[in-house]
Design a protein around this motif. Structure first.
Motif, PDB file in Angstrom:
ATOM      1  N   ASN A   1     102.218  49.248  53.000  1.00 45.28           N
ATOM      2  CA  ASN A   1     100.896  49.502  52.713  1.00 45.28           C
ATOM      3  C   ASN A   1     100.830  50.485  51.424  1.00 45.28           C
ATOM      4  OD1 ASN A   1      99.857  48.242  55.026  1.00 45.28           O
ATOM      5  ND2 ASN A   1     101.123  49.718  56.367  1.00 45.28           N
ATOM      6  N   CYS A   2      99.421  50.691  51.047  1.00 43.90           N
ATOM      7  CA  CYS A   2      99.381  51.647  49.682  1.00 43.90           C
ATOM      8  C   CYS A   2      99.839  52.978  49.890  1.00 43.90           C
ATOM      9  CB  CYS A   2      97.725  51.538  49.677  1.00 43.90           C
ATOM     10  SG  CYS A   2      97.440  52.131  47.812  1.00 43.90           S
ATOM     11  N   PRO A   3     100.821  53.199  49.008  1.00 46.18           N
ATOM     12  CA  PRO A   3     101.379  54.641  49.268  1.00 46.18           C
ATOM     13  C   PRO A   3     100.464  55.496  48.568  1.00 46.18           C
ATOM     14  CG  PRO A   3     102.378  53.189  47.506  1.00 46.18           C
ATOM     15  CD  PRO A   3     101.304  52.464  48.114  1.00 46.18           C
ATOM     16  N   TYR A   4      99.387  55.126  47.959  1.00 49.98           N
ATOM     17  CA  TYR A   4      98.444  56.365  47.176  1.00 49.98           C
ATOM     18  C   TYR A   4      97.365  56.391  48.105  1.00 49.98           C
ATOM     19  CZ  TYR A   4     101.166  53.790  43.862  1.00 49.98           C
ATOM     20  OH  TYR A   4     102.319  53.316  42.966  1.00 49.98           O
ATOM     21  N   ASN A   5      96.934  57.818  48.427  1.00 50.30           N
ATOM     22  CA  ASN A   5      95.737  57.956  48.903  1.00 50.30           C
ATOM     23  C   ASN A   5      94.636  57.939  47.902  1.00 50.30           C
ATOM     24  OD1 ASN A   5      95.054  60.662  47.911  1.00 50.30           O
ATOM     25  ND2 ASN A   5      96.707  61.305  49.643  1.00 50.30           N
ATOM     26  N   PHE A   6      93.369  57.882  48.370  1.00 51.39           N
ATOM     27  CA  PHE A   6      92.071  57.646  47.744  1.00 51.39           C
ATOM     28  C   PHE A   6      92.048  58.719  46.734  1.00 51.39           C
ATOM     29  CE2 PHE A   6      87.648  56.963  46.442  1.00 51.39           C
ATOM     30  CZ  PHE A   6      87.798  55.599  46.270  1.00 51.39           C
ATOM     31  N   GLU A   7      92.434  59.894  47.171  1.00 52.02           N
ATOM     32  CA  GLU A   7      92.226  61.155  46.147  1.00 52.02           C
ATOM     33  C   GLU A   7      93.157  61.010  44.940  1.00 52.02           C
ATOM     34  OE1 GLU A   7      92.285  61.410  49.668  1.00 52.02           O
ATOM     35  OE2 GLU A   7      90.214  61.778  49.894  1.00 52.02           O
ATOM     36  N   GLN A   8      94.371  60.675  45.470  1.00 53.09           N
ATOM     37  CA  GLN A   8      95.483  60.537  44.198  1.00 53.09           C
ATOM     38  C   GLN A   8      95.008  59.592  43.282  1.00 53.09           C
ATOM     39  OE1 GLN A   8      98.752  59.643  46.923  1.00 53.09           O
ATOM     40  NE2 GLN A   8      99.681  61.517  46.517  1.00 53.09           N
ATOM     41  N   LEU A   9      94.232  58.404  43.975  1.00 51.46           N
ATOM     42  CA  LEU A   9      93.956  57.084  42.904  1.00 51.46           C
ATOM     43  C   LEU A   9      92.960  57.788  41.797  1.00 51.46           C
ATOM     44  CD1 LEU A   9      93.786  54.510  45.401  1.00 51.46           C
ATOM     45  CD2 LEU A   9      95.292  54.616  43.512  1.00 51.46           C
ATOM     46  N   LEU A  10      92.232  58.886  42.350  1.00 50.77           N
ATOM     47  CA  LEU A  10      91.121  59.327  41.393  1.00 50.77           C
ATOM     48  C   LEU A  10      91.579  60.421  40.395  1.00 50.77           C
ATOM     49  CD1 LEU A  10      87.893  58.655  43.350  1.00 50.77           C
ATOM     50  CD2 LEU A  10      88.985  57.193  41.760  1.00 50.77           C
ATOM     51  N   ASP A  11      92.620  61.303  40.699  1.00 50.96           N
ATOM     52  CA  ASP A  11      93.122  62.469  40.198  1.00 50.96           C
ATOM     53  C   ASP A  11      93.485  62.181  38.862  1.00 50.96           C
ATOM     54  OD1 ASP A  11      94.313  64.810  39.677  1.00 50.96           O
ATOM     55  OD2 ASP A  11      95.041  65.199  41.543  1.00 50.96           O
ATOM     56  N   ASP A  12      92.700  62.596  37.817  1.00 56.44           N
ATOM     57  CA  ASP A  12      93.288  62.579  36.533  1.00 56.44           C
ATOM     58  C   ASP A  12      94.825  63.273  36.261  1.00 56.44           C
ATOM     59  OD1 ASP A  12      91.177  61.178  35.428  1.00 56.44           O
ATOM     60  OD2 ASP A  12      89.987  62.961  34.931  1.00 56.44           O
ATOM     61  N   ASN A  13      95.142  64.035  37.138  1.00 54.68           N
ATOM     62  CA  ASN A  13      96.352  64.691  36.852  1.00 54.68           C
ATOM     63  C   ASN A  13      97.548  64.335  37.710  1.00 54.68           C
ATOM     64  OD1 ASN A  13      95.335  66.686  34.698  1.00 54.68           O
ATOM     65  ND2 ASN A  13      94.114  67.535  36.580  1.00 54.68           N
TER      66      ASN A  13
END
Length: 156
Positions: free
Chosen positions: A136-148
């Motif tokens: 399953n996707c190891p990235y949460n939505f906030e991480q996916l949008l976080d420029d840093n």
């Protein structure tokens, strides 16, 4: 009169959608709602909504693809990491600027499905084994949008 104008608009919708759109906007601005081609207008609004979601889904998928390349494709990391990072920056910016609360909620609900398509793409592009990727996707939505935020690069 009402039926003739409605029929003309309906015909126009089938033959010249751009002109149909211009005429529909004129009617809306004039608040002449009785002459609108409601079926065509509803169809266009639904299509617009699907298009907005599809564009957001495509951008999110591209972010995930490039994060997976960044994290797992060791063979190309040194040569391509800056390119992948620049792509991630651009897709994040595009997605953030078109994201609404309802689009975000729908994307979150479909995150694992979008992730699986991204994994399939990366496997085909790189020849990497499916077994190295999380189920399953190891990235949460906030991480996916976080420029840093970027995942750690996986070294063999």
């Amino acid at each position: 009169m009402k039926n003739a104008l409605n029929n003309q608009l309906q015909d126009l919708y089938q033959t010249d959608s751009y002109l149909w759109l211009q005429k529909t906007v004129e009617l809306l601005k004039a608040e002449d709602f009785r002459h609108l081609d409601l079926d065509g207008l509803i169809e266009e609004l639904e299509s617009w909504g699907r298009s907005q979601f599809n564009q957001a889904r495509i951008r999110l998928r591209q972010i995930i693809i490039h994060l997976l390349l960044w994290e797992y494709w060791e063979q190309e990391y040194e040569r391509n990491c800056r390119h992948w990072q620049s792509e991630i920056i651009a897709f994040r910016d595009d997605l953030i600027h078109e994201l609404t609360a309802s689009l975000q909620n729908k994307l979150i609900l479909q995150l694992d499905s979008i992730y699986h398509v991204a994994v399939s793409f990366v496997i085909k592009k790189t020849g990497l084994s499916k077994s190295i990727f999380p189920a399953n996707c190891p990235y949460n939505f906030e991480q996916l949008l976080d420029d840093n935020w970027y995942p750690n690069h996986q070294l063999s």
